[in-house]
Each structure stands twice: as C-alpha cells, then as structure tokens.
Scaffold this active site. Structure first.
Site, PDB file in Angstrom:
ATOM      1  N   SER A 126       9.774  43.172  67.075  1.00 53.31           N
ATOM      2  CA  SER A 126      10.138  43.042  68.478  1.00 53.31           C
ATOM      3  C   SER A 126       8.963  42.434  69.266  1.00 53.31           C
ATOM      4  CB  SER A 126      10.569  44.405  69.031  1.00 53.31           C
ATOM      5  OG  SER A 126      11.257  44.267  70.238  1.00 53.31           O
ATOM      6  N   HIS A 239      19.437  44.341  66.707  1.00 56.23           N
ATOM      7  CA  HIS A 239      17.985  44.559  66.667  1.00 56.23           C
ATOM      8  C   HIS A 239      17.632  45.588  65.600  1.00 56.23           C
ATOM      9  CE1 HIS A 239      14.153  43.776  68.527  1.00 56.23           C
ATOM     10  NE2 HIS A 239      13.944  45.030  68.887  1.00 56.23           N
TER      11      HIS A 239
END
Length: 263
Positions: A126, A239
């Site tokens: 991330s 994600h």
C-alpha cells in the site's frame, strides 16, 4: 546522512505466533529520532537475506502485524518492519512518505549491519510501495523490490481517496493544486531512471484503496526506461487477498526475490 542512522539502541523480546521464528521489538536511530520497529528471525541459525517490510497506512491504520512478518521470516529471511516515527512510543511525527522515508532508509542500514546479511530485499504494501521505491532509489545496491497493492503516485492517491484528503492536506500542508511539488517529492515515478533493482508489481485489479492505475503507471514507466519489471495482476481481488491465495503469493514472491540474486 547521519552516521548513527540504523543503530539499534534497545531490543526487547516479543511473543511470536510462529514457533520457528523469533520476534523482537527494536528501537533504532533515524536522523536523531528514536524510532521503533519489529524484527523477525528464523530460529535455525544461518546466513539469511535481509527483508525490509514497509507497512502501509498511517498511525494505527495498517500497523505492522507480528504474524505477517513472521510469515516472511519463515520463508528464510531476516525481516525488519519499521513502525515509522511517532508510532508505538517512537519519536517524531509520521508524514506519509515525507521525512519519514528516512525511517525506511535507516531500517535498511540496520538490516545491512547484521552479520551474514549480504543481500537486502525491499517489500512495500500500500503506502509502503512508495517507501520501497524510494529506498531503492536511495540505495542502488538493493537486491530486489516488491510492491504489493502499492501507491506509486501521491497526487493520484489524493484524487482517488476522498476519505484521505483531510489527512493528506494535514501532513503534506495542502492540496496537489496548491503544492504540486510536495506531492511530486513523494512520487518516485519521476526518478526511476536511477533505479537499479528489479521490481515485482503485485496488484488486485478491483483494488479500491489503491487503484490498479498505480501499478499500471509504475509498470509503464519502468518499461519505458527498460528497467527489469514483472507484474502479477489478479482480476478477482481487491486490496486484500483471501488467506489461501495470500500464503501462496508470499511463497511465490519469496522465490522471486531469491532468484534475483542469481541474475
């Protein structure tokens, strides 16, 4: 660069979720600040590669998880994961790939100081994707870089994540329209000419936290510069990947990293 960067000043044992891995919480120096992080080492002694784990998020969001770094250590790495400044009792204030990038750089030096660690790989998840690329730019000798669901363009993050705009304006000082240079300084895409390490990009195509466009931009830029890059895109995932798939990818990326030493 401060000569004390990467120096360990406190070490405390930490309960490990894996019987084959030892965990310790480390306090180390980063440009004069005492910053904390977690170290994971295989219990069987030997010479292992270093693995710099650069977390995502900010503050308690995305904080280093002991089970996650133990998972990578069990693949045969000495893993160090900085919490970044201002977290868990560390000094200073985190600023989302601004001055806190120094915490990643100092953590890299800490890993390099371990006896027997000849190679250090850098992994970013991330927001950690930006930190990983910046570390590779700072230290051209980095063995490999993996960015998983990684940010590559901070202006794009501002545009996409309306929920993060307040935080970004606070830590960066304003919007990309007002301070484009501050967002560019946090965007490694503009400096990739200097990158030497091979890069592996892992991204879920349905990622709504960090859109797959970040991965596409990074891949296009690296290819245009004829840099070694490989991409693993997963059409069905966001994600966060299902645990079974996640475990397989950890093994696969660990093999990929070790293969880069033979290049």
């Amino acid at each position: 660069m401060n000569k004390q960067n990467g120096k360990m000043i406190e070490v405390h044992r930490f309960p490990s979720p894996n019987p084959n891995v030892e965990l310790k919480e480390i306090t180390y120096l980063s440009n004069g600040l005492k910053v904390k992080g977690m170290l994971a080492e295989p219990k069987i002694k030997g010479n292992y590669d270093g693995f710099l784990y650069l977390r995502g998020g900010i503050k308690n969001v995305g904080m280093v998880r002991p089970a996650r770094i133990a998972q990578f250590a069990s693949e045969g790495f000495i893993v160090f994961a900085p919490y970044y400044r201002g977290n868990r009792g560390g000094e200073g204030n985190e600023d989302f790939a601004g001055d806190d990038r120094e915490d990643a750089f100092s953590a890299y030096l800490l890993l390099k100081s371990f006896l027997g660690v000849a190679n250090v790989h850098v992994f970013g998840f991330s927001r950690g994707g930006v930190m990983a690329l910046m570390t590779g730019l700072k230290f051209p000798e980095v063995t490999s870089i993996v960015t998983w669901g990684g940010v590559s363009d901070m202006t794009l993050t501002y545009e996409e994540r309306k929920d993060l705009r307040k935080m970004l304006k606070r830590v960066i000082g304003g919007t990309p329209g007002k301070y484009p240079e501050r967002y560019e300084a946090r965007t490694p895409l503009y400096e990739l000419e200097k990158l030497k390490a091979p890069v592996l990009i892992i991204h879920g195509v349905n990622d709504h936290n960090v859109s797959v466009e970040h991965a596409y931009r990074l891949e296009r830029r690296l290819k245009s510069l004829q840099k070694p890059v490989e991409s693993w895109y997963f059409n069905d995932f966001t994600h966060y990947f299902p645990p079974v798939v996640n475990r397989k990818i950890v093994k696969d990326l660990s093999k990929w990293m070790k293969f880069q030493i033979k290049r």
